[in-house]
Scaffold this motif. Structure first.
Motif, PDB file in Angstrom:
ATOM      1  N   ALA A 133       0.808  -1.218   0.000  1.00  0.00           N
ATOM      2  CA  ALA A 133       0.000   0.000   0.000  1.00  0.00           C
ATOM      3  C   ALA A 133       0.846   1.275   0.000  1.00  0.00           C
ATOM      4  CB  ALA A 133      -0.924   0.000   1.216  1.00  0.00           C
ATOM      5  N   LEU A 134       2.141   1.161  -0.217  1.00  0.00           N
ATOM      6  CA  LEU A 134       3.004   2.345  -0.197  1.00  0.00           C
ATOM      7  C   LEU A 134       2.932   3.093  -1.521  1.00  0.00           C
ATOM      8  CD1 LEU A 134       6.193   1.253   1.778  1.00  0.00           C
ATOM      9  CD2 LEU A 134       4.411   2.859   2.463  1.00  0.00           C
ATOM     10  N   THR A 135       1.790   3.683  -1.772  1.00  0.00           N
ATOM     11  CA  THR A 135       1.598   4.492  -2.973  1.00  0.00           C
ATOM     12  C   THR A 135       2.044   5.923  -2.695  1.00  0.00           C
ATOM     13  OG1 THR A 135      -0.629   5.135  -2.316  1.00  0.00           O
ATOM     14  CG2 THR A 135      -0.414   3.107  -3.626  1.00  0.00           C
ATOM     15  N   ASP A 136       2.161   6.715  -3.731  1.00  0.00           N
ATOM     16  CA  ASP A 136       2.488   8.133  -3.555  1.00  0.00           C
ATOM     17  C   ASP A 136       1.446   8.818  -2.668  1.00  0.00           C
ATOM     18  OD1 ASP A 136       4.695   7.803  -5.164  1.00  0.00           O
ATOM     19  OD2 ASP A 136       3.786   8.756  -6.928  1.00  0.00           O
ATOM     20  N   GLU A 137       0.172   8.501  -2.882  1.00  0.00           N
ATOM     21  CA  GLU A 137      -0.903   9.103  -2.101  1.00  0.00           C
ATOM     22  C   GLU A 137      -0.786   8.724  -0.620  1.00  0.00           C
ATOM     23  OE1 GLU A 137      -1.497   7.266  -4.932  1.00  0.00           O
ATOM     24  OE2 GLU A 137      -1.867   8.957  -6.259  1.00  0.00           O
ATOM     25  N   PHE A 138      -0.460   7.458  -0.353  1.00  0.00           N
ATOM     26  CA  PHE A 138      -0.305   7.014   1.031  1.00  0.00           C
ATOM     27  C   PHE A 138       0.868   7.735   1.685  1.00  0.00           C
ATOM     28  CE2 PHE A 138       1.448   4.399   4.391  1.00  0.00           C
ATOM     29  CZ  PHE A 138       0.323   4.055   5.115  1.00  0.00           C
ATOM     30  N   ILE A 139       1.972   7.818   1.000  1.00  0.00           N
ATOM     31  CA  ILE A 139       3.157   8.484   1.551  1.00  0.00           C
ATOM     32  C   ILE A 139       2.859   9.952   1.826  1.00  0.00           C
ATOM     33  CG2 ILE A 139       5.527   9.193   1.049  1.00  0.00           C
ATOM     34  CD1 ILE A 139       5.728   6.453  -0.504  1.00  0.00           C
ATOM     35  N   PHE A 140       2.128  10.616   0.936  1.00  0.00           N
ATOM     36  CA  PHE A 140       1.750  12.003   1.149  1.00  0.00           C
ATOM     37  C   PHE A 140       0.830  12.134   2.370  1.00  0.00           C
ATOM     38  CE2 PHE A 140      -0.766  15.846   0.321  1.00  0.00           C
ATOM     39  CZ  PHE A 140       0.256  16.769   0.193  1.00  0.00           C
ATOM     40  N   ALA A 141      -0.118  11.212   2.527  1.00  0.00           N
ATOM     41  CA  ALA A 141      -1.041  11.235   3.665  1.00  0.00           C
ATOM     42  C   ALA A 141      -0.326  10.903   4.977  1.00  0.00           C
ATOM     43  CB  ALA A 141      -2.177  10.242   3.440  1.00  0.00           C
ATOM     44  N   PHE A 142       0.739  10.147   4.916  1.00  0.00           N
ATOM     45  CA  PHE A 142       1.454   9.690   6.110  1.00  0.00           C
ATOM     46  C   PHE A 142       1.967  10.864   6.957  1.00  0.00           C
ATOM     47  CE2 PHE A 142       5.072   7.956   8.462  1.00  0.00           C
ATOM     48  CZ  PHE A 142       4.495   6.821   9.019  1.00  0.00           C
ATOM     49  N   LYS A 143       2.257  11.993   6.321  1.00  0.00           N
ATOM     50  CA  LYS A 143       2.771  13.145   7.068  1.00  0.00           C
ATOM     51  C   LYS A 143       1.764  13.647   8.100  1.00  0.00           C
ATOM     52  CE  LYS A 143       1.419  16.627   3.660  1.00  0.00           C
ATOM     53  NZ  LYS A 143       0.227  17.032   4.346  1.00  0.00           N
ATOM     54  N   ASP A 144       0.489  13.328   7.914  1.00  0.00           N
ATOM     55  CA  ASP A 144      -0.566  13.750   8.836  1.00  0.00           C
ATOM     56  C   ASP A 144      -1.064  12.598   9.712  1.00  0.00           C
ATOM     57  OD1 ASP A 144      -0.581  16.405   7.904  1.00  0.00           O
ATOM     58  OD2 ASP A 144      -1.949  15.889   6.266  1.00  0.00           O
ATOM     59  N   ILE A 145      -0.203  11.635   9.997  1.00  0.00           N
ATOM     60  CA  ILE A 145      -0.637  10.448  10.736  1.00  0.00           C
ATOM     61  C   ILE A 145      -1.228  10.799  12.099  1.00  0.00           C
ATOM     62  CG2 ILE A 145       1.641   9.925  11.734  1.00  0.00           C
ATOM     63  CD1 ILE A 145       0.904   6.917  11.257  1.00  0.00           C
ATOM     64  N   GLY A 146      -0.702  11.814  12.754  1.00  0.00           N
ATOM     65  CA  GLY A 146      -1.235  12.216  14.054  1.00  0.00           C
ATOM     66  C   GLY A 146      -2.696  12.631  13.996  1.00  0.00           C
ATOM     67  N   TRP A 147      -3.100  13.247  12.891  1.00  0.00           N
ATOM     68  CA  TRP A 147      -4.506  13.623  12.722  1.00  0.00           C
ATOM     69  C   TRP A 147      -5.390  12.391  12.594  1.00  0.00           C
ATOM     70  CZ3 TRP A 147      -6.054  18.087  14.209  1.00  0.00           C
ATOM     71  CH2 TRP A 147      -5.197  19.176  14.132  1.00  0.00           C
ATOM     72  N   ARG A 148      -4.871  11.304  12.049  1.00  0.00           N
ATOM     73  CA  ARG A 148      -5.666  10.071  11.967  1.00  0.00           C
ATOM     74  C   ARG A 148      -5.903   9.509  13.371  1.00  0.00           C
ATOM     75  NH1 ARG A 148      -5.252  12.515   7.893  1.00  0.00           N
ATOM     76  NH2 ARG A 148      -7.011  13.359   9.024  1.00  0.00           N
TER      77      ARG A 148
END
Length: 87
Positions: free
Chosen positions: A39-54
């Motif tokens: 699942a390490l897509t570009d979109e996932f990597i971009f979203a990962f920077k906001d993991i704390g918000w999840r």
């Protein structure tokens, strides 16, 4: 599924598997889960920077909570009542 939803799902899985844990521990586990799931897509990597918000989203949903501390002292975990609801 959108990358943010995948990240949220992987975060819940990580917190459930790890027990009380820090953001750094969760982040490492989420990356491991993402690698294993291809699942390490570009979109996932971009979203990962906001993991704390999840984590905050999961807390708002009543699925996880934390010890109320800030920064590195903060520990996230699945509350006991959530485990009963899931069974």
């Amino acid at each position: 599924m959108k990358a943010k939803q995948v990240l949220k799902s992987f975060s819940l899985k990580a917190i459930t598997e790890l027990g009380p844990c820090s953001k750094a521990q969760i982040s490492k586990k989420v990356l491991q889960i993402a690698r294993e799931s291809d699942a390490l897509t570009d979109e996932f990597i971009f979203a990962f920077k906001d993991i704390g918000w999840r984590f905050t989203d999961l807390k708002s949903d009543g699925l996880v909570t934390n010890n109320g501390k800030k920064s590195v002292a903060c520990r996230w975990f699945v509350p006991t009542n959530s485990l009963r609801l899931a069974s």
